[in-house]
Design an enzyme around this catalytic site. Structure first.
Site, short mmCIF file in Angstrom:
data_model
loop_
_atom_site.label_atom_id
_atom_site.label_comp_id
_atom_site.label_asym_id
_atom_site.label_seq_id
_atom_site.Cartn_x
_atom_site.Cartn_y
_atom_site.Cartn_z
N LYS A 38 0.80 -1.22 0.00
CA LYS A 38 0.00 0.00 0.00
C LYS A 38 0.84 1.28 0.00
CE LYS A 38 -4.17 -1.83 2.22
NZ LYS A 38 -5.14 -1.62 3.33
N ALA A 63 -1.91 1.75 16.15
CA ALA A 63 -1.45 2.91 15.38
C ALA A 63 -0.83 2.49 14.05
CB ALA A 63 -0.44 3.72 16.20
N ALA A 93 -4.05 0.39 9.22
CA ALA A 93 -5.51 0.40 9.31
C ALA A 93 -5.97 1.48 10.28
CB ALA A 93 -6.02 -0.97 9.75
#
Length: 283
Positions: free
Chosen positions: A73, A134, A137
């Site tokens: 990502k 943290a 997501a």
């Protein structure tokens, strides 16, 4: 499920490492079949560090687009010709569309989470949110909640520095704290919505909350959300339900982010509620 392939059928897929466990092909092919759209959605393992190679191959192979999960990502962000607002904000891409040689990056995670919340009758506007974790997501969820007007968002994380980095997005609304039992209990007492973005309680993962006494401090009207969808009810959700709290798992987020991705792939506006009902019937 029957999938008809023709010479005109356009290709989509999900990439990741690992990725063979992904439910995305089942979800997307179910929707595509019901909609009568001439696409097929595949599963494509792509090892870490090879996102750029895959992108070149996808262009040559004529893919219309693909979804990305970990670890790609972040790596995809600088490879895009254009980014949507959320992908730019999160610096994370989970949906890529390939059109006329250009690549467009989107992130549908935050929108998917928000829609799942709204489906459950939980509006984050004006809420005090306690967010556990943290990671990637957590970032998408936290920033979407801040965008939607939560009055405060407290990030609990074992590594405080990582939570502090996340909270730099909006220091007026967000703050970072630790993950010890006393802190969890104190912060839970101030929360209207608790969201677990950690892997604690996930099926196949050797990790669980040490205890759930912090849930005793939650106001009775507070909702509890877990991004995990396997198992359908984590121990966190079970304990919250036993205490009378409204609960929801991560399945709604999973489905809605897929619906939004499919809208990007096909330039088709979908009925999210109908698609959710359809997909829930096969999962």
């Amino acid at each position: 499920m029957h999938v008809e392939l023709k010479n005109t059928t356009r290709k989509l897929c999900v990439i990741g490492d690992p990725v063979l466990h992904s439910k995305s092909p089942l979800i997307q092919n179910t929707m595509l079949s019901a909609l009568g759209l001439d696409y097929i959605y595949l599963c494509q393992p792509v090892s870490a560090g090879r996102a750029a190679e895959w992108l070149s191959a996808a262009k040559v192979a004529g893919y219309a687009g693909f979804n990305a999960t970990m670890p790609h990502k972040l790596d995809l962000v600088p490879l895009m010709d254009e980014l949507d607002e959320d992908a730019r904000l999160y610096q994370s891409v989970n949906t890529v569309c390939i059109k006329e040689g250009k690549v467009y990056g989107y992130n549908t995670d935050g929108r998917g989470f928000l829609q799942a919340l709204l489906d459950a009758g939980v509006d984050p506007a004006g809420k005090r949110v306690l967010l556990l974790g943290a990671g990637g997501a957590a970032k998408a969820v936290a920033l979407k909640l801040v965008q939607q007007g939560c009055v405060s968002l407290t990030v609990c994380n074992r590594t405080l520095e990582r939570a502090e980095m996340l909270c730099q997005f909006n220091a007026a609304v967000m703050r970072a704290v630790g993950f010890d039992a006393a802190t969890l209990r104190l912060e839970a007492s101030r929360a209207d919505l608790l969201v677990n973005c950690t892997s604690l309680g996930m099926g196949g993962v050797a990790g669980q909350f040490e205890d759930f006494h912090f849930l005793d401090a939650l106001p009775h009207a507070a909702a509890v959300c877990d991004l995990i969808y396997h198992p359908a009810e984590t121990e966190l959700l079970a304990q919250a339900r036993l205490r009378g709290h409204r609960t929801l798992n991560g399945l709604g987020m999973l489905i809605h982010q897929a619906v939004f991705a499919l809208e990007h792939f096909t330039d088709t506006q979908l009925d999210g509620a109908a698609m959710r009902a359809l997909v829930e019937g096969v999962l």
